[in-house]
Design a protein around this motif. Structure first.
Motif, PDB file in Angstrom:
ATOM      1  N   PRO A 179     -22.615  17.592  29.605  1.00  0.00           N
ATOM      2  CA  PRO A 179     -23.885  16.897  29.408  1.00  0.00           C
ATOM      3  C   PRO A 179     -23.626  15.495  28.855  1.00  0.00           C
ATOM      4  O   PRO A 179     -22.709  15.284  28.085  1.00  0.00           O
ATOM      5  CB  PRO A 179     -24.615  17.765  28.396  1.00  0.00           C
ATOM      6  N   SER A 180     -24.455  14.568  29.283  1.00  0.00           N
ATOM      7  CA  SER A 180     -24.182  13.171  28.973  1.00  0.00           C
ATOM      8  C   SER A 180     -25.394  12.495  28.355  1.00  0.00           C
ATOM      9  O   SER A 180     -26.535  12.834  28.652  1.00  0.00           O
ATOM     10  CB  SER A 180     -23.792  12.449  30.262  1.00  0.00           C
ATOM     11  N   VAL A 181     -25.134  11.511  27.522  1.00  0.00           N
ATOM     12  CA  VAL A 181     -26.189  10.691  26.938  1.00  0.00           C
ATOM     13  C   VAL A 181     -26.805   9.781  28.002  1.00  0.00           C
ATOM     14  O   VAL A 181     -27.897   9.269  27.834  1.00  0.00           O
ATOM     15  CB  VAL A 181     -25.644   9.879  25.735  1.00  0.00           C
ATOM     16  N   TRP A 182     -26.096   9.620  29.130  1.00  0.00           N
ATOM     17  CA  TRP A 182     -26.583   8.749  30.203  1.00  0.00           C
ATOM     18  C   TRP A 182     -27.888   9.245  30.801  1.00  0.00           C
ATOM     19  O   TRP A 182     -28.678   8.449  31.305  1.00  0.00           O
ATOM     20  CB  TRP A 182     -25.517   8.578  31.279  1.00  0.00           C
ATOM     21  N   ASN A 183     -28.145  10.538  30.762  1.00  0.00           N
ATOM     22  CA  ASN A 183     -29.422  11.057  31.252  1.00  0.00           C
ATOM     23  C   ASN A 183     -30.579  10.519  30.424  1.00  0.00           C
ATOM     24  O   ASN A 183     -31.601  10.117  30.959  1.00  0.00           O
ATOM     25  CB  ASN A 183     -29.434  12.583  31.228  1.00  0.00           C
ATOM     26  N   GLY A 184     -30.414  10.506  29.111  1.00  0.00           N
ATOM     27  CA  GLY A 184     -31.453   9.969  28.233  1.00  0.00           C
ATOM     28  C   GLY A 184     -31.657   8.486  28.446  1.00  0.00           C
ATOM     29  O   GLY A 184     -32.790   7.998  28.454  1.00  0.00           O
ATOM     30  N   ILE A 185     -30.567   7.761  28.621  1.00  0.00           N
ATOM     31  CA  ILE A 185     -30.669   6.318  28.870  1.00  0.00           C
ATOM     32  C   ILE A 185     -31.357   6.067  30.205  1.00  0.00           C
ATOM     33  O   ILE A 185     -32.265   5.235  30.307  1.00  0.00           O
ATOM     34  CB  ILE A 185     -29.279   5.662  28.810  1.00  0.00           C
ATOM     35  N   PHE A 186     -30.947   6.800  31.239  1.00  0.00           N
ATOM     36  CA  PHE A 186     -31.567   6.654  32.552  1.00  0.00           C
ATOM     37  C   PHE A 186     -33.070   6.943  32.478  1.00  0.00           C
ATOM     38  O   PHE A 186     -33.891   6.160  32.964  1.00  0.00           O
ATOM     39  CB  PHE A 186     -30.887   7.596  33.553  1.00  0.00           C
ATOM     40  N   ASP A 187     -33.443   8.074  31.860  1.00  0.00           N
ATOM     41  CA  ASP A 187     -34.860   8.434  31.741  1.00  0.00           C
ATOM     42  C   ASP A 187     -35.637   7.376  30.961  1.00  0.00           C
ATOM     43  O   ASP A 187     -36.771   7.043  31.316  1.00  0.00           O
ATOM     44  CB  ASP A 187     -35.014   9.794  31.070  1.00  0.00           C
ATOM     45  N   SER A 188     -35.039   6.854  29.907  1.00  0.00           N
ATOM     46  CA  SER A 188     -35.714   5.830  29.101  1.00  0.00           C
ATOM     47  C   SER A 188     -35.943   4.554  29.893  1.00  0.00           C
ATOM     48  O   SER A 188     -37.033   3.976  29.850  1.00  0.00           O
ATOM     49  CB  SER A 188     -34.899   5.516  27.842  1.00  0.00           C
ATOM     50  N   VAL A 189     -34.934   4.097  30.614  1.00  0.00           N
ATOM     51  CA  VAL A 189     -35.083   2.879  31.420  1.00  0.00           C
ATOM     52  C   VAL A 189     -36.145   3.077  32.494  1.00  0.00           C
ATOM     53  O   VAL A 189     -36.974   2.191  32.740  1.00  0.00           O
ATOM     54  CB  VAL A 189     -33.725   2.451  32.035  1.00  0.00           C
ATOM     55  N   MET A 190     -36.145   4.242  33.117  1.00  0.00           N
ATOM     56  CA  MET A 190     -37.155   4.512  34.152  1.00  0.00           C
ATOM     57  C   MET A 190     -38.555   4.499  33.544  1.00  0.00           C
ATOM     58  O   MET A 190     -39.476   3.888  34.090  1.00  0.00           O
ATOM     59  CB  MET A 190     -36.903   5.871  34.831  1.00  0.00           C
ATOM     60  N   THR A 191     -38.721   5.181  32.413  1.00  0.00           N
ATOM     61  CA  THR A 191     -40.035   5.306  31.788  1.00  0.00           C
ATOM     62  C   THR A 191     -40.520   3.990  31.190  1.00  0.00           C
ATOM     63  O   THR A 191     -41.699   3.658  31.293  1.00  0.00           O
ATOM     64  CB  THR A 191     -39.993   6.387  30.682  1.00  0.00           C
ATOM     65  N   LEU A 192     -39.624   3.248  30.566  1.00  0.00           N
ATOM     66  CA  LEU A 192     -40.030   2.029  29.867  1.00  0.00           C
ATOM     67  C   LEU A 192     -40.102   0.800  30.759  1.00  0.00           C
ATOM     68  O   LEU A 192     -40.851  -0.134  30.462  1.00  0.00           O
ATOM     69  CB  LEU A 192     -39.078   1.747  28.701  1.00  0.00           C
ATOM     70  N   ALA A 193     -39.350   0.772  31.850  1.00  0.00           N
ATOM     71  CA  ALA A 193     -39.302  -0.449  32.660  1.00  0.00           C
ATOM     72  C   ALA A 193     -39.645  -0.222  34.127  1.00  0.00           C
ATOM     73  O   ALA A 193     -40.542  -0.873  34.669  1.00  0.00           O
ATOM     74  CB  ALA A 193     -37.920  -1.092  32.544  1.00  0.00           C
ATOM     75  N   VAL A 194     -38.960   0.685  34.778  1.00  0.00           N
ATOM     76  CA  VAL A 194     -39.096   0.815  36.231  1.00  0.00           C
ATOM     77  C   VAL A 194     -40.473   1.354  36.622  1.00  0.00           C
ATOM     78  O   VAL A 194     -41.150   0.767  37.472  1.00  0.00           O
ATOM     79  CB  VAL A 194     -37.962   1.687  36.819  1.00  0.00           C
ATOM     80  N   PHE A 195     -40.920   2.444  36.023  1.00  0.00           N
ATOM     81  CA  PHE A 195     -42.208   3.015  36.405  1.00  0.00           C
ATOM     82  C   PHE A 195     -43.383   2.078  36.104  1.00  0.00           C
ATOM     83  O   PHE A 195     -44.272   1.938  36.949  1.00  0.00           O
ATOM     84  CB  PHE A 195     -42.409   4.392  35.783  1.00  0.00           C
ATOM     85  N   PRO A 196     -43.422   1.415  34.928  1.00  0.00           N
ATOM     86  CA  PRO A 196     -44.493   0.416  34.746  1.00  0.00           C
ATOM     87  C   PRO A 196     -44.436  -0.711  35.778  1.00  0.00           C
ATOM     88  O   PRO A 196     -45.479  -1.185  36.241  1.00  0.00           O
ATOM     89  CB  PRO A 196     -44.259  -0.112  33.324  1.00  0.00           C
ATOM     90  N   ALA A 197     -43.227  -1.125  36.167  1.00  0.00           N
ATOM     91  CA  ALA A 197     -43.110  -2.172  37.198  1.00  0.00           C
ATOM     92  C   ALA A 197     -43.641  -1.670  38.531  1.00  0.00           C
ATOM     93  O   ALA A 197     -44.328  -2.414  39.258  1.00  0.00           O
ATOM     94  CB  ALA A 197     -41.658  -2.623  37.333  1.00  0.00           C
ATOM     95  N   VAL A 198     -43.370  -0.407  38.861  1.00  0.00           N
ATOM     96  CA  VAL A 198     -43.882   0.161  40.110  1.00  0.00           C
ATOM     97  C   VAL A 198     -45.411   0.221  40.078  1.00  0.00           C
ATOM     98  O   VAL A 198     -46.081  -0.113  41.056  1.00  0.00           O
ATOM     99  CB  VAL A 198     -43.265   1.554  40.372  1.00  0.00           C
ATOM    100  N   VAL A 199     -45.974   0.620  38.947  1.00  0.00           N
ATOM    101  CA  VAL A 199     -47.435   0.662  38.826  1.00  0.00           C
ATOM    102  C   VAL A 199     -48.017  -0.744  38.984  1.00  0.00           C
ATOM    103  O   VAL A 199     -49.006  -0.943  39.691  1.00  0.00           O
ATOM    104  CB  VAL A 199     -47.854   1.292  37.470  1.00  0.00           C
TER     105      VAL A 199
END
Length: 160
Positions: free
Chosen positions: A48-68
């Motif tokens: 298990p990796s901390v990268w999953n949390g980082i990936f999820d955070s970047v998606m939630t905080l930046a990518v998904f709002p940009a898509v919206v």
């Protein structure tokens, strides 16, 4: 926390929304969502990796709002985009209502014998469920949702 962030960022975006004209916003947003959903669970070396949390955070905080934001800025001008948007918009509520029981049935099947369930066994079922849920949502929309809404409109507003 997840809901409070989504609500807050949605409110902030709606208050300060200044649309930009982007050609093909629908297709850009669609490709982005499909690309993000194709990223598997990140486990370098099987740990298990901390990268999953980082990936999820970047998606939630930046990518998904940009898509919206991009999606709200764009216009559908061609027939295919408009048809897809109308179709998926119409089935979005039925999908929202029915997907949880099927998701938990899939989880129960996987957890019943996790050692025996390989990815090769699971992905065809997931693809079949994806298409099946879309079909079921469309059937429920046509057989239940739209007739009930028409009936309620007649009762509430008379025969228009």
């Amino acid at each position: 926390l997840r809901v409070s962030f989504s609500f807050s960022i949605g409110l902030l975006m709606s208050r300060g929304f200044k649309p930009v004209r982007i050609r093909g916003a629908f297709w850009i947003c669609s490709a982005t969502i499909i690309g993000v959903m194709c990223v598997p669970y990140i486990t370098p070396d099987g740990n298990p990796s901390v990268w999953n949390g980082i990936f999820d955070s970047v998606m939630t905080l930046a990518v998904f709002p940009a898509v919206v934001y991009l999606g709200a800025s764009g216009c559908t001008t061609d027939r295919i985009s408009r048809g897809l948007c109308d179709f998926f918009g119409n089935i979005s509520y039925p999908i929202y209502i029915i997907h949880y029981p099927f998701m938990y049935l899939l989880y129960a099947w996987i957890w019943a014998a996790p050692a025996e369930r390989a990815f090769a066994d699971i992905w065809p079922l997931c693809v079949a469920m994806w298409f099946g849920l879309i079909l079921l949502a469309w059937v429920l929309l046509k057989v239940y949702d739209e007739p009930v809404r028409r009936w309620l409109n007649r009762k509430a507003f008379g025969s228009r």
